[in-house]
Design a protein around this motif. Structure first.
Motif, PDB file in Angstrom:
ATOM      1  N   MET A 252     -85.448  10.217 -54.125  1.00  0.00           N
ATOM      2  CA  MET A 252     -86.591   9.356 -53.787  1.00  0.00           C
ATOM      3  C   MET A 252     -86.786   8.275 -54.831  1.00  0.00           C
ATOM      4  O   MET A 252     -86.264   8.353 -55.942  1.00  0.00           O
ATOM      5  N   GLY A 253     -87.562   7.295 -54.447  1.00  0.00           N
ATOM      6  CA  GLY A 253     -87.966   6.269 -55.401  1.00  0.00           C
ATOM      7  C   GLY A 253     -89.053   6.788 -56.307  1.00  0.00           C
ATOM      8  O   GLY A 253     -89.459   7.950 -56.235  1.00  0.00           O
ATOM      9  N   LEU A 254     -89.536   5.917 -57.167  1.00  0.00           N
ATOM     10  CA  LEU A 254     -90.592   6.297 -58.096  1.00  0.00           C
ATOM     11  C   LEU A 254     -91.959   6.141 -57.440  1.00  0.00           C
ATOM     12  O   LEU A 254     -92.221   5.152 -56.761  1.00  0.00           O
TER      13      LEU A 254
ATOM     14  N   GLN B 278     -87.108   6.419 -71.119  1.00  0.00           N
ATOM     15  CA  GLN B 278     -85.899   7.109 -70.678  1.00  0.00           C
ATOM     16  C   GLN B 278     -86.189   8.294 -69.766  1.00  0.00           C
ATOM     17  O   GLN B 278     -85.258   8.871 -69.208  1.00  0.00           O
TER      18      GLN B 278
ATOM     19  N   GLN C 231     -80.405   2.431 -61.611  1.00  0.00           N
ATOM     20  CA  GLN C 231     -80.525   3.751 -62.223  1.00  0.00           C
ATOM     21  C   GLN C 231     -79.134   4.350 -62.331  1.00  0.00           C
ATOM     22  O   GLN C 231     -78.486   4.617 -61.314  1.00  0.00           O
TER      23      GLN C 231
ATOM     24  N   LEU D  87     -96.972  -1.441 -59.672  1.00  0.00           N
ATOM     25  CA  LEU D  87     -95.583  -1.712 -59.326  1.00  0.00           C
ATOM     26  C   LEU D  87     -95.147  -0.682 -58.289  1.00  0.00           C
ATOM     27  O   LEU D  87     -95.157   0.518 -58.561  1.00  0.00           O
ATOM     28  N   GLN D  88     -94.763  -1.153 -57.098  1.00  0.00           N
ATOM     29  CA  GLN D  88     -94.411  -0.276 -55.975  1.00  0.00           C
ATOM     30  C   GLN D  88     -92.903  -0.328 -55.765  1.00  0.00           C
ATOM     31  O   GLN D  88     -92.335  -1.407 -55.600  1.00  0.00           O
ATOM     32  N   PHE D  89     -92.284   0.868 -55.724  1.00  0.00           N
ATOM     33  CA  PHE D  89     -90.837   0.947 -55.599  1.00  0.00           C
ATOM     34  C   PHE D  89     -90.396   1.180 -54.159  1.00  0.00           C
ATOM     35  O   PHE D  89     -91.080   1.852 -53.386  1.00  0.00           O
ATOM     36  N   GLY D  90     -89.232   0.637 -53.825  1.00  0.00           N
ATOM     37  CA  GLY D  90     -88.564   1.041 -52.607  1.00  0.00           C
ATOM     38  C   GLY D  90     -87.832   2.358 -52.825  1.00  0.00           C
ATOM     39  O   GLY D  90     -87.789   2.882 -53.943  1.00  0.00           O
ATOM     40  N   ALA D  91     -87.238   2.872 -51.755  1.00  0.00           N
ATOM     41  CA  ALA D  91     -86.543   4.159 -51.820  1.00  0.00           C
ATOM     42  C   ALA D  91     -85.170   4.067 -52.457  1.00  0.00           C
ATOM     43  O   ALA D  91     -84.565   5.082 -52.786  1.00  0.00           O
TER      44      ALA D  91
ATOM     45  N   GLN E 296     -88.820  -6.976 -59.259  1.00  0.00           N
ATOM     46  CA  GLN E 296     -87.747  -6.624 -60.179  1.00  0.00           C
ATOM     47  C   GLN E 296     -86.698  -5.810 -59.451  1.00  0.00           C
ATOM     48  O   GLN E 296     -87.003  -5.064 -58.515  1.00  0.00           O
TER      49      GLN E 296
ATOM     50  N   GLN F 136     -81.121   6.827 -66.300  1.00  0.00           N
ATOM     51  CA  GLN F 136     -81.780   5.745 -67.023  1.00  0.00           C
ATOM     52  C   GLN F 136     -82.024   4.546 -66.117  1.00  0.00           C
ATOM     53  O   GLN F 136     -81.137   4.164 -65.351  1.00  0.00           O
ATOM     54  N   LEU F 137     -83.215   3.954 -66.193  1.00  0.00           N
ATOM     55  CA  LEU F 137     -83.545   2.767 -65.411  1.00  0.00           C
ATOM     56  C   LEU F 137     -83.252   1.528 -66.245  1.00  0.00           C
ATOM     57  O   LEU F 137     -83.833   1.341 -67.309  1.00  0.00           O
TER      58      LEU F 137
ATOM     59  N   GLU G 172     -92.577  -8.745 -66.742  1.00  0.00           N
ATOM     60  CA  GLU G 172     -91.520  -7.782 -66.481  1.00  0.00           C
ATOM     61  C   GLU G 172     -91.925  -6.400 -66.982  1.00  0.00           C
ATOM     62  O   GLU G 172     -92.495  -6.257 -68.066  1.00  0.00           O
TER      63      GLU G 172
ATOM     64  N   PHE H 229     -82.835  -0.042 -57.294  1.00  0.00           N
ATOM     65  CA  PHE H 229     -84.216  -0.078 -56.821  1.00  0.00           C
ATOM     66  C   PHE H 229     -84.777  -1.486 -56.887  1.00  0.00           C
ATOM     67  O   PHE H 229     -84.535  -2.226 -57.852  1.00  0.00           O
TER      68      PHE H 229
ATOM     69  N   ASN I 171     -83.145  -2.573 -66.448  1.00  0.00           N
ATOM     70  CA  ASN I 171     -83.658  -3.813 -65.849  1.00  0.00           C
ATOM     71  C   ASN I 171     -82.493  -4.750 -65.531  1.00  0.00           C
ATOM     72  O   ASN I 171     -81.707  -5.092 -66.414  1.00  0.00           O
TER      73      ASN I 171
ATOM     74  N   PHE J  23     -83.758  -2.926 -60.420  1.00  0.00           N
ATOM     75  CA  PHE J  23     -83.336  -1.973 -61.441  1.00  0.00           C
ATOM     76  C   PHE J  23     -82.070  -1.266 -60.985  1.00  0.00           C
ATOM     77  O   PHE J  23     -81.858  -1.057 -59.794  1.00  0.00           O
TER      78      PHE J  23
ATOM     79  N   TYR K  23     -95.043   7.321 -63.689  1.00  0.00           N
ATOM     80  CA  TYR K  23     -94.419   7.548 -62.386  1.00  0.00           C
ATOM     81  C   TYR K  23     -93.747   8.915 -62.394  1.00  0.00           C
ATOM     82  O   TYR K  23     -93.362   9.427 -63.434  1.00  0.00           O
TER      83      TYR K  23
END
Lengths: 113, 107
Positions: free
Chosen positions: A41-43, A106, B37, B95-99, B33, B42-43, A101, B86, B45, B35, A35
Protein backbone atom coordinates in the motif's frame (compact mmCIF):
# COMPACT_ATOMS: atom_id res chain seq x y z
CA UNK A 1 23.25 17.65 7.69
CA UNK A 2 21.25 14.55 8.72
CA UNK A 3 17.82 15.63 7.38
CA UNK A 4 15.06 13.62 9.09
CA UNK A 5 16.15 11.08 11.69
CA UNK A 6 13.87 8.40 13.13
CA UNK A 7 14.52 6.16 16.10
CA UNK A 8 14.37 3.24 16.54
CA UNK A 9 14.77 1.59 13.13
CA UNK A 10 13.25 -1.70 14.26
CA UNK A 11 11.03 -2.65 17.21
CA UNK A 12 9.07 -5.68 18.35
CA UNK A 13 6.31 -5.13 20.91
CA UNK A 14 3.91 -7.40 22.68
CA UNK A 15 0.21 -6.64 22.45
CA UNK A 16 -0.69 -4.03 25.05
CA UNK A 17 2.78 -2.58 25.45
CA UNK A 18 3.41 1.10 24.82
CA UNK A 19 6.19 2.85 22.98
CA UNK A 20 7.18 6.18 21.48
CA UNK A 21 8.65 6.64 18.03
CA UNK A 22 10.97 9.62 17.81
CA UNK A 23 11.52 11.93 14.85
CA UNK A 24 13.86 14.89 14.58
CA UNK A 25 14.71 17.19 11.67
CA UNK A 26 17.57 19.63 11.35
CA UNK A 27 16.29 21.63 8.36
CA UNK A 28 14.39 24.25 10.40
CA UNK A 29 11.13 23.03 8.87
CA UNK A 30 7.81 24.13 10.30
CA UNK A 31 5.60 21.16 9.33
CA UNK A 32 6.09 17.55 10.37
CA UNK A 33 4.12 14.39 9.59
CA UNK A 34 3.72 10.77 10.63
CA UNK A 35 2.70 8.12 8.08
CA UNK A 36 2.25 4.39 8.17
CA UNK A 37 2.84 2.01 5.27
CA UNK A 38 1.29 -1.42 5.17
CA UNK A 39 2.41 -4.14 2.72
CA UNK A 40 1.50 -3.36 -0.87
CA UNK A 41 0.00 0.00 0.00
CA UNK A 42 0.87 3.64 -0.20
CA UNK A 43 1.55 5.81 2.79
CA UNK A 44 -1.37 6.90 4.95
CA UNK A 45 -1.24 9.98 7.14
CA UNK A 46 -1.64 9.39 10.89
CA UNK A 47 -1.06 12.85 12.36
CA UNK A 48 0.62 16.04 11.31
CA UNK A 49 1.84 19.27 12.85
CA UNK A 50 1.63 22.31 10.59
CA UNK A 51 3.72 24.37 13.01
CA UNK A 52 5.21 24.19 16.48
CA UNK A 53 2.42 23.93 19.04
CA UNK A 54 -0.24 22.53 16.70
CA UNK A 55 -1.23 18.98 15.80
CA UNK A 56 -4.04 17.59 13.66
CA UNK A 57 -5.46 14.19 12.82
CA UNK A 58 -4.82 12.59 9.49
CA UNK A 59 -6.50 9.67 7.78
CA UNK A 60 -5.80 6.93 10.37
CA UNK A 61 -5.29 8.51 13.84
CA UNK A 62 -7.01 5.90 16.03
CA UNK A 63 -4.68 4.25 18.54
CA UNK A 64 -2.00 6.94 18.29
CA UNK A 65 -1.04 10.16 20.03
CA UNK A 66 1.54 12.74 19.01
CA UNK A 67 3.61 15.46 20.61
CA UNK A 68 5.34 18.32 18.85
CA UNK A 69 8.01 18.74 21.48
CA UNK A 70 9.68 21.70 19.77
CA UNK A 71 10.32 22.82 16.21
CA UNK A 72 12.79 19.98 15.61
CA UNK A 73 11.02 17.02 17.19
CA UNK A 74 7.69 15.24 16.58
CA UNK A 75 6.98 12.00 18.44
CA UNK A 76 4.36 9.31 17.86
CA UNK A 77 3.08 7.26 20.79
CA UNK A 78 1.30 3.94 20.83
CA UNK A 79 -0.38 3.66 24.23
CA UNK A 80 -1.52 0.05 23.94
CA UNK A 81 -0.08 -1.64 20.87
CA UNK A 82 -2.26 -3.96 18.79
CA UNK A 83 -1.26 -6.39 16.01
CA UNK A 84 -3.10 -4.12 13.54
CA UNK A 85 -0.44 -1.50 14.21
CA UNK A 86 2.27 -3.70 12.74
CA UNK A 87 3.57 -1.48 9.97
CA UNK A 88 6.43 0.66 8.76
CA UNK A 89 6.23 4.19 10.13
CA UNK A 90 7.68 7.18 8.31
CA UNK A 91 8.23 10.69 9.55
CA UNK A 92 8.42 13.62 7.13
CA UNK A 93 9.03 17.35 7.28
CA UNK A 94 8.29 20.33 5.03
CA UNK A 95 9.44 23.91 5.36
CA UNK A 96 5.80 24.99 5.38
CA UNK A 97 2.42 23.88 4.05
CA UNK A 98 2.81 25.69 0.74
CA UNK A 99 4.99 24.93 -2.23
CA UNK A 100 7.80 23.14 -0.53
CA UNK A 101 9.42 19.74 -0.86
CA UNK A 102 8.84 16.98 1.70
CA UNK A 103 11.73 14.95 3.10
CA UNK A 104 11.32 11.56 4.75
CA UNK A 105 13.15 9.65 7.41
CA UNK A 106 14.36 6.09 6.89
CA UNK A 107 11.37 4.53 8.59
CA UNK A 108 10.69 2.44 11.70
CA UNK A 109 9.66 -1.16 11.17
CA UNK A 110 7.30 -2.09 14.01
CA UNK A 111 5.99 -5.58 14.70
CA UNK A 112 3.33 -6.18 17.36
CA UNK A 113 2.97 -9.81 18.42
CA UNK B 1 -9.48 14.85 0.66
CA UNK B 2 -7.65 14.78 -2.63
CA UNK B 3 -7.79 11.45 -4.50
CA UNK B 4 -4.60 10.25 -6.17
CA UNK B 5 -4.62 7.49 -8.76
CA UNK B 6 -1.47 5.95 -10.22
CA UNK B 7 -1.23 3.76 -13.26
CA UNK B 8 -0.24 1.17 -14.11
CA UNK B 9 -0.16 -0.64 -10.75
CA UNK B 10 2.59 -2.98 -11.97
CA UNK B 11 5.18 -2.75 -14.71
CA UNK B 12 7.75 -5.29 -15.86
CA UNK B 13 10.49 -3.93 -18.09
CA UNK B 14 13.47 -5.39 -19.82
CA UNK B 15 16.69 -3.52 -19.15
CA UNK B 16 17.05 -0.70 -21.66
CA UNK B 17 13.33 -0.17 -22.20
CA UNK B 18 11.50 3.13 -21.73
CA UNK B 19 8.30 3.61 -19.74
CA UNK B 20 5.79 6.19 -18.59
CA UNK B 21 4.06 6.24 -15.22
CA UNK B 22 0.98 8.35 -14.68
CA UNK B 23 -0.50 10.14 -11.66
CA UNK B 24 -4.00 11.64 -11.75
CA UNK B 25 -5.32 13.79 -8.93
CA UNK B 26 -8.79 15.02 -8.17
CA UNK B 27 -8.29 18.65 -7.14
CA UNK B 28 -5.97 21.62 -7.45
CA UNK B 29 -2.66 21.14 -5.65
CA UNK B 30 0.29 23.30 -4.74
CA UNK B 31 2.69 20.44 -4.12
CA UNK B 32 3.42 17.35 -6.19
CA UNK B 33 6.33 15.00 -5.69
CA UNK B 34 7.56 11.74 -7.15
CA UNK B 35 9.36 9.27 -4.91
CA UNK B 36 11.16 6.01 -5.51
CA UNK B 37 10.96 3.43 -2.75
CA UNK B 38 13.90 1.11 -3.16
CA UNK B 39 13.84 -2.58 -2.21
CA UNK B 40 15.20 -1.66 1.23
CA UNK B 41 12.17 0.53 1.89
CA UNK B 42 13.91 3.88 1.68
CA UNK B 43 11.93 6.75 0.12
CA UNK B 44 14.05 8.72 -2.29
CA UNK B 45 12.96 12.12 -3.57
CA UNK B 46 12.94 12.12 -7.36
CA UNK B 47 11.13 15.31 -8.32
CA UNK B 48 9.35 18.18 -6.67
CA UNK B 49 7.17 19.28 -9.59
CA UNK B 50 3.86 21.07 -8.90
CA UNK B 51 3.91 22.23 -12.54
CA UNK B 52 6.12 22.13 -15.62
CA UNK B 53 8.84 19.71 -16.69
CA UNK B 54 12.07 18.62 -15.03
CA UNK B 55 14.80 16.18 -15.97
CA UNK B 56 17.38 14.37 -13.91
CA UNK B 57 19.56 11.98 -15.87
CA UNK B 58 17.43 9.18 -17.30
CA UNK B 59 14.35 10.33 -15.42
CA UNK B 60 12.07 13.20 -16.29
CA UNK B 61 8.68 14.37 -15.09
CA UNK B 62 5.92 16.59 -16.37
CA UNK B 63 2.98 17.98 -14.44
CA UNK B 64 0.00 19.59 -16.16
CA UNK B 65 -1.66 21.17 -13.16
CA UNK B 66 -4.66 22.52 -15.09
CA UNK B 67 -5.51 19.00 -16.26
CA UNK B 68 -4.61 17.40 -12.91
CA UNK B 69 -2.05 14.84 -13.95
CA UNK B 70 1.65 14.18 -13.81
CA UNK B 71 3.86 11.81 -15.79
CA UNK B 72 7.16 10.21 -14.83
CA UNK B 73 9.36 8.99 -17.68
CA UNK B 74 12.04 6.37 -17.21
CA UNK B 75 14.38 5.99 -20.18
CA UNK B 76 16.93 3.24 -20.79
CA UNK B 77 15.80 1.45 -17.63
CA UNK B 78 18.32 -0.30 -15.41
CA UNK B 79 17.87 -2.99 -12.76
CA UNK B 80 18.53 -0.35 -10.11
CA UNK B 81 15.30 1.37 -11.22
CA UNK B 82 13.30 -1.48 -9.68
CA UNK B 83 11.07 -0.61 -6.76
CA UNK B 84 7.85 1.28 -6.15
CA UNK B 85 7.24 4.74 -7.56
CA UNK B 86 4.89 6.97 -5.60
CA UNK B 87 3.20 10.18 -6.53
CA UNK B 88 2.17 12.45 -3.64
CA UNK B 89 0.14 15.65 -3.76
CA UNK B 90 -1.08 18.22 -1.29
CA UNK B 91 -2.98 21.44 -1.10
CA UNK B 92 -1.85 23.51 1.88
CA UNK B 93 -0.86 20.76 4.20
CA UNK B 94 -1.58 17.06 4.07
CA UNK B 95 0.60 15.20 1.61
CA UNK B 96 -1.62 12.49 0.05
CA UNK B 97 -0.01 9.46 -1.58
CA UNK B 98 -1.15 7.31 -4.44
CA UNK B 99 -0.98 3.52 -4.18
CA UNK B 100 2.20 3.40 -6.24
CA UNK B 101 3.49 1.65 -9.34
CA UNK B 102 5.59 -1.46 -8.73
CA UNK B 103 8.39 -1.56 -11.32
CA UNK B 104 10.54 -4.62 -11.97
CA UNK B 105 13.42 -4.27 -14.41
CA UNK B 106 14.82 -7.58 -15.60
CA UNK B 107 18.36 -8.06 -16.96
Amino acid sequence: NAGVTQTPKFQVLKTGQSMTLQCAQDMNHNSMYWYRQDPGMGLRLIYYSASEGTTDKGEVPNGYNVSRLNKREFSLRLESAAPSQTSVYFCASLRDRGQTEAFFGQGTRLTVV
Amino acid sequence: GIQVEQSPPDLILQEGANSTLRCNFSDSVNNLQWFHQNPWGQLINLFYIPSGTKQNGRLSATTVATERYSLLYISSSQTTDSGVYFCAVSCWGKLQFGAGTQVVVTP
